[in-house]
Design a protein around this motif. Structure first.
Motif, PDB file in Angstrom:
ATOM      1  N   VAL A   1      -4.661   5.829   3.974  1.00 52.88           N
ATOM      2  CA  VAL A   1      -4.096   6.583   5.094  1.00 52.88           C
ATOM      3  C   VAL A   1      -4.885   6.294   6.382  1.00 52.88           C
ATOM      4  CG1 VAL A   1      -5.439   8.729   4.828  1.00 52.88           C
ATOM      5  CG2 VAL A   1      -3.125   8.843   5.714  1.00 52.88           C
ATOM      6  N   GLY A   2      -4.158   6.086   7.447  1.00 51.15           N
ATOM      7  CA  GLY A   2      -4.781   5.942   8.761  1.00 51.15           C
ATOM      8  C   GLY A   2      -5.630   4.704   8.936  1.00 51.15           C
ATOM      9  N   ILE A   3      -5.362   3.659   8.179  1.00 53.03           N
ATOM     10  CA  ILE A   3      -6.167   2.453   8.386  1.00 53.03           C
ATOM     11  C   ILE A   3      -5.262   1.267   8.723  1.00 53.03           C
ATOM     12  CG2 ILE A   3      -8.052   3.271   6.915  1.00 53.03           C
ATOM     13  CD1 ILE A   3      -7.175   1.432   4.808  1.00 53.03           C
ATOM     14  N   ASP A   4      -5.847   0.272   9.376  1.00 55.54           N
ATOM     15  CA  ASP A   4      -5.014  -0.832   9.884  1.00 55.54           C
ATOM     16  C   ASP A   4      -4.456  -1.672   8.741  1.00 55.54           C
ATOM     17  OD1 ASP A   4      -6.670  -3.163   9.229  1.00 55.54           O
ATOM     18  OD2 ASP A   4      -8.061  -2.358  10.691  1.00 55.54           O
ATOM     19  N   LEU A   5      -3.450  -2.449   9.099  1.00 56.56           N
ATOM     20  CA  LEU A   5      -2.697  -3.189   8.093  1.00 56.56           C
ATOM     21  C   LEU A   5      -3.587  -4.151   7.304  1.00 56.56           C
ATOM     22  CD1 LEU A   5       0.177  -3.457   7.054  1.00 56.56           C
ATOM     23  CD2 LEU A   5       0.529  -5.306   8.681  1.00 56.56           C
ATOM     24  N   LYS A   6      -4.542  -4.772   8.006  1.00 51.97           N
ATOM     25  CA  LYS A   6      -5.403  -5.753   7.334  1.00 51.97           C
ATOM     26  C   LYS A   6      -6.259  -5.067   6.257  1.00 51.97           C
ATOM     27  CE  LYS A   6      -8.764  -9.325   8.414  1.00 51.97           C
ATOM     28  NZ  LYS A   6     -10.079  -8.861   8.864  1.00 51.97           N
ATOM     29  N   SER A   7      -6.885  -3.953   6.646  1.00 52.88           N
ATOM     30  CA  SER A   7      -7.707  -3.224   5.667  1.00 52.88           C
ATOM     31  C   SER A   7      -6.850  -2.678   4.528  1.00 52.88           C
ATOM     32  CB  SER A   7      -8.437  -2.060   6.335  1.00 52.88           C
ATOM     33  OG  SER A   7      -9.376  -2.541   7.245  1.00 52.88           O
ATOM     34  N   LYS A   8      -5.638  -2.234   4.892  1.00 52.28           N
ATOM     35  CA  LYS A   8      -4.708  -1.734   3.875  1.00 52.28           C
ATOM     36  C   LYS A   8      -4.441  -2.810   2.825  1.00 52.28           C
ATOM     37  CE  LYS A   8      -1.364   1.663   5.189  1.00 52.28           C
ATOM     38  NZ  LYS A   8      -0.031   2.031   5.539  1.00 52.28           N
ATOM     39  N   LYS A   9      -4.172  -4.020   3.325  1.00 51.86           N
ATOM     40  CA  LYS A   9      -3.893  -5.142   2.410  1.00 51.86           C
ATOM     41  C   LYS A   9      -5.126  -5.467   1.574  1.00 51.86           C
ATOM     42  CE  LYS A   9       0.339  -6.303   3.713  1.00 51.86           C
ATOM     43  NZ  LYS A   9       1.497  -6.195   2.827  1.00 51.86           N
ATOM     44  N   GLU A  10      -6.291  -5.409   2.224  1.00 51.79           N
ATOM     45  CA  GLU A  10      -7.537  -5.698   1.488  1.00 51.79           C
ATOM     46  C   GLU A  10      -7.752  -4.687   0.366  1.00 51.79           C
ATOM     47  OE1 GLU A  10     -10.058  -7.659   5.184  1.00 51.79           O
ATOM     48  OE2 GLU A  10     -10.567  -5.661   4.479  1.00 51.79           O
ATOM     49  N   ILE A  11      -7.556  -3.419   0.706  1.00 56.11           N
ATOM     50  CA  ILE A  11      -7.741  -2.366  -0.303  1.00 56.11           C
ATOM     51  C   ILE A  11      -6.699  -2.540  -1.414  1.00 56.11           C
ATOM     52  CG2 ILE A  11      -7.499   0.121  -0.730  1.00 56.11           C
ATOM     53  CD1 ILE A  11      -8.925   0.574   1.941  1.00 56.11           C
ATOM     54  N   GLY A  12      -5.452  -2.812  -0.999  1.00 62.78           N
ATOM     55  CA  GLY A  12      -4.377  -3.012  -1.971  1.00 62.78           C
ATOM     56  C   GLY A  12      -4.697  -4.144  -2.923  1.00 62.78           C
ATOM     57  N   SER A  13      -5.119  -5.287  -2.379  1.00 60.33           N
ATOM     58  CA  SER A  13      -5.354  -6.413  -3.289  1.00 60.33           C
ATOM     59  C   SER A  13      -6.608  -6.180  -4.119  1.00 60.33           C
ATOM     60  CB  SER A  13      -5.390  -7.760  -2.557  1.00 60.33           C
ATOM     61  OG  SER A  13      -6.363  -7.726  -1.580  1.00 60.33           O
ATOM     62  N   TYR A  14      -7.555  -5.427  -3.562  1.00 63.07           N
ATOM     63  CA  TYR A  14      -8.736  -5.088  -4.347  1.00 63.07           C
ATOM     64  C   TYR A  14      -8.345  -4.231  -5.556  1.00 63.07           C
ATOM     65  CZ  TYR A  14     -13.314  -3.535  -5.692  1.00 63.07           C
ATOM     66  OH  TYR A  14     -14.440  -3.274  -6.421  1.00 63.07           O
ATOM     67  N   LEU A  15      -7.515  -3.211  -5.314  1.00 63.19           N
ATOM     68  CA  LEU A  15      -7.086  -2.329  -6.407  1.00 63.19           C
ATOM     69  C   LEU A  15      -6.289  -3.114  -7.441  1.00 63.19           C
ATOM     70  CD1 LEU A  15      -6.029   0.899  -4.470  1.00 63.19           C
ATOM     71  CD2 LEU A  15      -8.142   0.459  -5.727  1.00 63.19           C
ATOM     72  N   TRP A  16      -5.415  -3.986  -6.954  1.00 63.82           N
ATOM     73  CA  TRP A  16      -4.605  -4.812  -7.835  1.00 63.82           C
ATOM     74  C   TRP A  16      -5.498  -5.644  -8.755  1.00 63.82           C
ATOM     75  CZ3 TRP A  16       0.264  -5.119  -9.374  1.00 63.82           C
ATOM     76  CH2 TRP A  16       0.716  -6.294  -9.968  1.00 63.82           C
ATOM     77  N   LYS A  17      -6.532  -6.242  -8.139  1.00 67.28           N
ATOM     78  CA  LYS A  17      -7.466  -7.063  -8.908  1.00 67.28           C
ATOM     79  C   LYS A  17      -8.211  -6.236  -9.958  1.00 67.28           C
ATOM     80  CE  LYS A  17     -10.807  -9.951  -7.299  1.00 67.28           C
ATOM     81  NZ  LYS A  17     -11.605 -10.579  -6.234  1.00 67.28           N
ATOM     82  N   GLN A  18      -8.618  -5.030  -9.536  1.00 65.45           N
ATOM     83  CA  GLN A  18      -9.322  -4.148 -10.476  1.00 65.45           C
ATOM     84  C   GLN A  18      -8.458  -3.876 -11.705  1.00 65.45           C
ATOM     85  OE1 GLN A  18     -12.482  -2.658 -10.445  1.00 65.45           O
ATOM     86  NE2 GLN A  18     -12.859  -4.122  -8.820  1.00 65.45           N
ATOM     87  N   ALA A  19      -7.156  -3.684 -11.466  1.00 67.80           N
ATOM     88  CA  ALA A  19      -6.257  -3.401 -12.589  1.00 67.80           C
ATOM     89  C   ALA A  19      -6.009  -4.651 -13.421  1.00 67.80           C
ATOM     90  CB  ALA A  19      -4.932  -2.839 -12.066  1.00 67.80           C
ATOM     91  N   LYS A  20      -5.634  -5.720 -12.750  1.00 68.10           N
ATOM     92  CA  LYS A  20      -5.159  -6.904 -13.479  1.00 68.10           C
ATOM     93  C   LYS A  20      -6.293  -7.745 -14.075  1.00 68.10           C
ATOM     94  CE  LYS A  20      -1.309  -5.325 -12.450  1.00 68.10           C
ATOM     95  NZ  LYS A  20      -0.574  -4.535 -13.441  1.00 68.10           N
ATOM     96  N   GLU A  21      -7.433  -7.815 -13.381  1.00 65.05           N
ATOM     97  CA  GLU A  21      -8.516  -8.667 -13.882  1.00 65.05           C
ATOM     98  C   GLU A  21      -9.556  -7.878 -14.675  1.00 65.05           C
ATOM     99  OE1 GLU A  21     -10.102 -10.976 -10.640  1.00 65.05           O
ATOM    100  OE2 GLU A  21      -8.114 -11.770 -10.153  1.00 65.05           O
ATOM    101  N   HIS A  22      -9.656  -6.574 -14.379  1.00 64.65           N
ATOM    102  CA  HIS A  22     -10.681  -5.785 -15.081  1.00 64.65           C
ATOM    103  C   HIS A  22     -10.074  -4.688 -15.946  1.00 64.65           C
ATOM    104  CE1 HIS A  22     -13.720  -7.886 -12.778  1.00 64.65           C
ATOM    105  NE2 HIS A  22     -13.010  -7.667 -11.687  1.00 64.65           N
ATOM    106  N   ASN A  23      -8.735  -4.730 -16.048  1.00 62.73           N
ATOM    107  CA  ASN A  23      -8.046  -3.821 -16.978  1.00 62.73           C
ATOM    108  C   ASN A  23      -8.234  -2.330 -16.680  1.00 62.73           C
ATOM    109  OD1 ASN A  23      -6.215  -4.525 -18.874  1.00 62.73           O
ATOM    110  ND2 ASN A  23      -7.560  -4.119 -20.614  1.00 62.73           N
ATOM    111  N   LYS A  24      -8.439  -2.018 -15.400  1.00 64.29           N
ATOM    112  CA  LYS A  24      -8.591  -0.603 -15.025  1.00 64.29           C
ATOM    113  C   LYS A  24      -7.229   0.075 -14.956  1.00 64.29           C
ATOM    114  CE  LYS A  24     -12.883  -1.359 -13.371  1.00 64.29           C
ATOM    115  NZ  LYS A  24     -14.052  -0.964 -14.062  1.00 64.29           N
ATOM    116  N   MET A  25      -7.241   1.393 -15.099  1.00 63.63           N
ATOM    117  CA  MET A  25      -6.034   2.194 -14.835  1.00 63.63           C
ATOM    118  C   MET A  25      -6.188   2.776 -13.436  1.00 63.63           C
ATOM    119  SD  MET A  25      -5.822   4.329 -18.367  1.00 63.63           S
ATOM    120  CE  MET A  25      -7.533   4.227 -18.786  1.00 63.63           C
TER     121      MET A  25
END
Ligand SMILES: Nc1ncnc2c1ncn2[C@@H]1O[C@H](COP(=O)(O)OP(=O)(O)OP(=O)(O)O)[C@@H](O)[C@H]1O
Ligand SMILES: [Mg+2]
Length: 223
Positions: A158-182
């Protein structure tokens, strides 16, 4: 796996969550949507063991929330809607402070690496001088110190720029897909939800949200 069965929560006469059941598998990103006041933060607080439900049962990897709270807590990372960091301390000092409180033992370079993975490179700067987006990244890095299996994030973008949003999004995605997190997270940005989530939980049987999300092709659990 996170297994939620027949969960209910009221505040006095105000019934917030009714008979909610769902599961989350390792490697999955779940988006939690619903209007203001629908009960998203309430549900996340319950899943984070901060609040207790009135009814229902929750299990994380077969550990019951009622009887094995300590085991459950070790596997959870929770980022609340309001940022919780020490404003007067630097990024480094925040990380070192929370490492002491955490279940894990991490070296300074490992802690720094956690921040860098999210493109947070202001190691020596006071937290109060960081932008809102950077503070959120720091809060998230703190939450990841003990390497939790279940990440619960209340409006992390919330309230963060598009670039950081994408960074956070891809970070979370990686955490799930590469490290098997929920990952269970809330957002009011439906484009982001549609892009990032494997499944979507819509609280409140809300035709408005169901309509917006119907075309996403993602499975929607309406509860
Ligand atoms: N501690 C509390 N005591 C009484 N009522 C509460 C408490 N916490 C939340 N509520 C009420 O429960 C309802 C759900 O609140 P909650 O914060 O879970 O909604 P939300 O879906 O996260 O909303 P938002 O999108 O605004 O963040 C609201 O009506 C709120 O006023
Ligand atoms: Mg909320």
């Amino acid at each position: 796996m996170l297994d939620v069965q027949a969960l209910a929560k009221s505040y006095d006469e105000n019934h917030i969550l009714h008979n909610l059941s769902f599961t989350v598998n390792p490697g999955e990103v779940i988006g939690l949507v619903g209007e203001n006041g629908a009960g998203k933060s309430t549900l996340l607080r319950i899943l984070a063991t901060i609040d207790k439900p009135d009814n229902g049962s929750i299990k994380l990897f077969n550990f019951s929330y009622e009887t094995k709270r300590k085991n459950v807590r070790k596997s959870i990372g929770y980022v609340p809607q309001d940022i919780a960091i020490w404003e007067e301390l630097s990024v480094k000092e925040n990380m070192l402070f929370f490492e002491k409180l955490s279940y894990a033992s991490k070296s300074e370079s490992q802690l720094r690496e956690l921040c860098l993975e999210m493109n947070l490179d202001k190691w020596y700067e006071q937290a109060k001088t960081l932008s809102g987006g950077m503070k959120r990244k720091l809060n998230m890095a703190i939450t990841l110190i003990h390497d939790p299996n279940l990440l619960l994030l209340d409006e992390p973008t919330v309230g963060i720029d598009l670039k950081s949003k994408k960074e956070i999004g891809s970070y979370l995605w990686k955490q799930a897909k590469e490290h098997n997190k929920m990952i269970v997270y809330t957002s009011h940005d439906m484009d982001e939800i549609k892009e990032l989530c494997d499944r979507i939980i819509c609280i409140g049987h809300d035709p408005f949200y169901e309509g917006i999300l119907a075309k996403s092709g993602k499975e929607i659990i309406s509860i």
